[in-house]
Design an enzyme around this catalytic site. Structure first.
Site: not given
Ligand code: DQA
Length: 143
Positions: A8-9, A16, A21, A73, A76, A97, A99, A106
């Site tokens: 997501p996102n 964003r 990021y 990735n 959230a 995994e 990020h 954070r």
């Molecule tokens: C993320 C970190 C997560 O906490 C966040 O919700 C994201 C991106 C990262 O790539 O740093 O959507 O996974």
């Protein structure tokens, strides 16, 4: 054959929170992963979804689709999706995994990952390069 999943996102990369990021887009990230895959001699398929169930199905089906490893990735979902955790635990492929940001530097809620313990490991805070490190690990460990 590696599968790169973004949750997501992550389709909003570049727009964003660029301070967190970066300015590059999901398309940039996916092209980068394909280039790294070619350098490592492995083919890469990249997918992104904002939907938890779609990510679960991609994880569940990856092995029968011929993939040898998964880089994920989960966005959230990392912090609360027991369904994604169970999908990873319930299949055989090695999963790494990733990020982009350093989740441990954070907000408190980002310090917990419910998915990392069923993955081979977790890479956080290395930007897009984290995907490359994960790909290197998976290609080397596949032999
Ligand atoms: C993320 C970190 C997560 O906490 C966040 O919700 C994201 C991106 C990262 O790539 O740093 O959507 O996974």
């Amino acid at each position: 054959m590696l599968l790169v999943l973004n949750g997501p996102n992550l389709n909003r990369l570049g727009l964003r929170e660029p301070g967190v990021y970066g300015a590059l887009t999901l398309e940039d990230l996916e092209r980068q992963c394909e280039t790294w895959g070619a350098e490592l001699g492995d083919s890469v398929t990249c997918r992104q979804s904002n939907f938890e169930g779609q990510l679960l199905e991609w994880v569940q089906e990856a092995q029968e689709q011929g993939f040898g490893g998964i880089i994920i990735n989960p966005g959230a979902l990392t912090h609360y999706s027991y369904a994604l955790r169970d999908a990873i635990a319930g299949q055989q492929l090695p999963v790494v995994e990733v990020h982009i940001s350093n989740v441990d530097a954070r907000e408190e809620f980002r310090h917990k990952s419910v998915t990392a313990s069923v993955c081979k490991g977790k890479i956080s805070g290395m930007g897009f390069l984290g995907y490359r490190f994960a790909m290197e690990y998976l290609t080397e460990s596949q032999g």
